[in-house]
Design an enzyme around this catalytic site. Structure first.
Site, short mmCIF file in Angstrom:
data_model
loop_
_atom_site.label_atom_id
_atom_site.label_comp_id
_atom_site.label_asym_id
_atom_site.label_seq_id
_atom_site.Cartn_x
_atom_site.Cartn_y
_atom_site.Cartn_z
N GLU A 76 110.69 45.34 75.35
CA GLU A 76 111.07 45.08 74.01
C GLU A 76 112.29 46.02 73.57
O GLU A 76 113.35 45.85 72.84
CB GLU A 76 109.95 44.82 72.82
CG GLU A 76 110.57 44.92 71.40
CD GLU A 76 111.09 43.53 71.14
OE1 GLU A 76 111.99 43.44 70.18
OE2 GLU A 76 110.97 42.44 71.99
N ASP A 77 112.01 47.48 73.86
CA ASP A 77 112.59 48.61 73.33
C ASP A 77 113.58 49.10 74.14
O ASP A 77 114.28 50.16 73.89
CB ASP A 77 111.75 49.42 72.40
CG ASP A 77 110.92 48.78 71.18
OD1 ASP A 77 111.48 47.94 70.77
OD2 ASP A 77 109.82 49.28 71.13
#
Length: 733
Positions: A76-77
């Protein structure tokens, strides 16, 4: 920040065969992927997945789960991809990380259709592997521990989501310690004043009790050891949220709680559980209704323990939980603890025989049956909140309430205004009493009416603190409004009698001289009888010296029953045109919500009677017929006498209370004849008391409702015409 070798050591303590190379590889990969990213606190972002992994090592989870925790934010990051993770760590870990990535995008505090769909996605994400849920719970726990660094506007949303979804999920999976910490952290954010208050009282209690917990531990341990049972006895103070929930559920203050401390007795076998129970119950008396056996009948989340409460050392109530070590592990770690006790080998550390996992599987299976997100919520999310009632508004809004909640609680949960105006309820489309106990899945529609105020009796029916506080507040406001309305009428008429012009502007400017904060306070004080209306007139018109002496003088031998005040009373009598200045007399229409008016307790009054009002401090006006002997008790209190008049609308007749005494022959059917006469004359019997005066006659005291004096006289005449009636008289109380 935990170092690489420290993480490996934490895992090695419970799993000597851990794959150290895998853990090292994941540690380095996650640290490089997050690079220079920072958290809101200013710490390196990598500290977060590291702390999540540390929480999971406390649950003694397998290597794949620990690695997934380290990597759970990478897709996600960072620039990491699912394919890359599959190649380096394998597809099993890749699937775990991707499941966690999907969950991170969900917003579980939103409009209901979206919330339902997101909850469906959450459960689908953990369908293939419940370890996804365990990592997510650990992730949420660390985020809640560091919530103070999150922007203020986001904190309450995160805390509410935690309290609504993640804490119950942890409890449903049997992870009670995690659930309690999540609830406490949410409670501290959402209700900081209540949290601090309970925490302060717990600390004060701990200081005042001194060594009480240690003393009880020693006495319990000694008593059990004397029977040859090896047991570990520990005491602990309950958590703030648990105490707050119990205070709301039982409607008690903190000082009334008797089980602030809980004690656990941990033994080796099931047989020793019951042996220890026998020791406890033999030595100390059992508190009735507080014994529960979850060993023979476990909860749905696999929780097993014996619960009992006894009056223990120092006459203190002692709440006990008796369990084996295995039961204790499952109670603390829930579904995660099954890895420690499974009988068969294999790579899956979580047995599929656990009830918690079985519930999860059943929930997932129901996904295929729901045709809409809302239907899914109705069929599945209900089970998540097993200690709550989950209901719906007609528009699909979800309302969560404690067990035994009523539609009144539901109405106040929707909005305080809805609760205050509630007059009825439909449960699943059917008219039902407002005191009905709600069940999971009920659709509740509240019927409201303008001008309605909640009865004070509701306070003893509701179970939520919000409803109880709102009812108390509305009741006080309604009573105050009644007294203020009465007080205003009294002041208006007092000003007119003084020959002045009533002006609220002038009165408002004089409230300081009356030692009141507002005009409404003045009216309420006069209405309650706490302030004389003459004092109000003098405050507004200092030049007024009070009633003239001749107005106070009594004419001996004149008036009704020679009452001194009789000459100054003013009445409006139906059928008589002369109305002595209706501006100075308060109109009476019966018992209503606008004025705190009641009728004489013995005898009542009806239109056609000459009446007088007596102001009773704190009670309002009591209406007496002028022939009532009870008025002689108020001769020396002229300030309590009020001019009142009937104001009955002919097109909207109302019944008024009156009491009669009938002496009838003591024979079968006499009561039926008397009731028939009253009914045929359109009277209504409110109460009836009978006393046998002799073998031949029976005396009856009957409270009836009639429209006016003519109506009453007609009933009395017809009763006297009956052969079974010896005499009938009206009571003048």
């Amino acid at each position: 920040m935990m170092r690489q070798y420290e993480l490996v050591e934490r895992v090695r303590r419970y799993n000597p065969n851990t794959d150290e190379a895998l853990l090292d590889r994941a540690y380095v990969y996650a640290m490089r992927a997050h690079g220079t990213q920072k958290r809101a606190s200013g710490d390196p972002y990598f500290s977060h997945p590291l702390e999540v992994a540390a929480i999971l090592t406390d649950l003694k989870l397998d290597d794949a789960t620990i690695v997934a925790a380290l990597l759970h934010d990478t897709i996600e990051d960072t620039d990491a991809t699912r394919d890359e993770i599959d190649k380096i760590f394998g597809q099993q870990i890749g699937a775990l990380v991707e499941g966690l990535t999907k969950i991170k995008k969900l917003d579980l505090v939103s409009k209901q259709a979206k919330q339902a769909e997101n909850l469906r996605k959450l459960l689908l994400a953990i369908a293939d592997d419940v370890r996804v849920l365990l990592v997510k719970l650990a992730d949420r726990l660390h985020n809640m521990r560091t919530l103070k660094w999150v922007p203020e506007e986001k904190r309450s949303r995160v805390a509410q989501e935690t309290l609504d979804i993640y804490a119950p999920l942890a409890g449903r999976m049997g992870m009670h310690d995690m659930r309690e910490e999540l609830e406490d952290l949410s409670f501290r954010q959402l209700s900081p004043e209540a949290y601090d208050s309970i925490l302060g009282r717990l600390q004060a209690l701990k200081e005042s009790n001194g060594e009480l917990v240690a003393a009880i531990e020693r006495e319990l341990s000694d008593a059990i050891a004397q029977k040859g049972i090896g047991a570990l006895v520990t005491g602990r103070q309950k958590r703030p949220h648990s105490i707050w929930r119990k205070m709301e559920r039982k409607s008690v203050a903190f000082e009334q709680l008797s089980d602030i401390y809980g004690f656990r007795i941990i033994v080796e076998t099931v047989e020793e559980c019951y042996a220890a129970l026998g020791v406890v119950h033999t030595k100390w008396p059992l508190v009735p209704g507080r014994f529960k056996d979850y060993v023979s009948t476990p909860k749905q989340n696999d929780y097993r323990s014996i619960h009992t409460t006894v009056v223990g050392p120092g006459r203190q109530r002692v709440e006990l939980q008796i369990r084996t070590r295995q039961m204790h592990e499952i109670a603390e770690y829930g579904i995660a603890a099954h890895a420690l006790y499974k009988d068969t080998g294999g790579s899956d550390p979580l047995t599929r025989e656990s009830s918690a996992y079985a519930w999860l599987r059943r929930t997932i299976e129901l996904l295929a049956e729901g045709s809409s997100p809302e239907e899914f919520l109705e069929h599945t999310k209900l089970e998540l909140f097993h200690d709550q009632v989950f209901c719906f508004t007609p528009k699909g809004r979800l309302i969560t309430l404690p067990r035994r909640a009523t539609p009144i609680d539901f109405a106040y949960a929707v909005h305080t205004g809805v609760g205050d105006r509630a007059v009825g309820a439909k449960i699943n489309g059917k008219i039902s009493p407002l005191v009905s106990e709600l069940q999971n899945g009920d659709e509740v529609e509240i019927i409201t009416a303008a001008g309605q105020t909640p009865p004070a009796a509701w306070e003893s029916i509701v179970v939520t603190g919000k409803a109880r506080a709102a009812i108390r507040r509305a009741t006080r406001a309604a009573v105050r409004a009644q007294y203020a309305g009465l007080g205003k009428k009294i002041v208006e008429r007092a000003v007119v009698r003084a020959g002045k012009v009533f002006s609220e502007e002038k009165l408002a400017a004089s409230v300081g001289r009356l030692a009141r904060a507002s005009l409404e306070d003045v009216y309420a004080a006069v209405g309650r009888g706490e302030m004389r209306s003459d004092d109000v007139v003098k405050a507004v018109h200092p030049e007024w010296t009070g009633p003239r002496p001749e107005e106070r003088a009594a004419l001996k031998g004149e008036g009704w029953f020679e009452l001194e005040k009789g000459q100054s009373l003013k009445f409006k009598i139906p059928g008589i045109e002369s109305d002595p200045d209706p501006q100075t007399a308060i109109p009476i229409r019966g018992i209503n919500r606008e004025l705190p008016v009641r009728f004489a307790p013995n005898g009542g009054a009806v239109p056609g009677d000459r009446i007088v009002g007596i102001l009773s401090p704190g009670e309002g006006i009591t209406i007496y017929p002028i022939q009532s002997p009870a008025l002689q008790d108020f001769e020396e209190e002229p300030e309590r006498w009020l001019d009142v008049r009937w104001d009955v609308e002919e097109d909207d007749p109302q019944r008024f209370p009156v009491q009669i005494v009938v002496v009838a022959t003591n024979e079968p059917g006499s009561l039926a004849q008397i009731a028939q006469v009253i009914g045929e004359r359109d009277g209504n019997i409110d109460n009836l008391r009978m006393s046998s005066r002799s073998a031949d006659f029976t005396r009856m005291v009957i409270d009836i409702g009639v429209y006016d004096l003519r109506h009453l006289n007609g009933i009395l005449t017809d009763l006297r015409a009956r052969p079974v009636v010896s005499s009938v008289e009206r009571v003048n109380g």
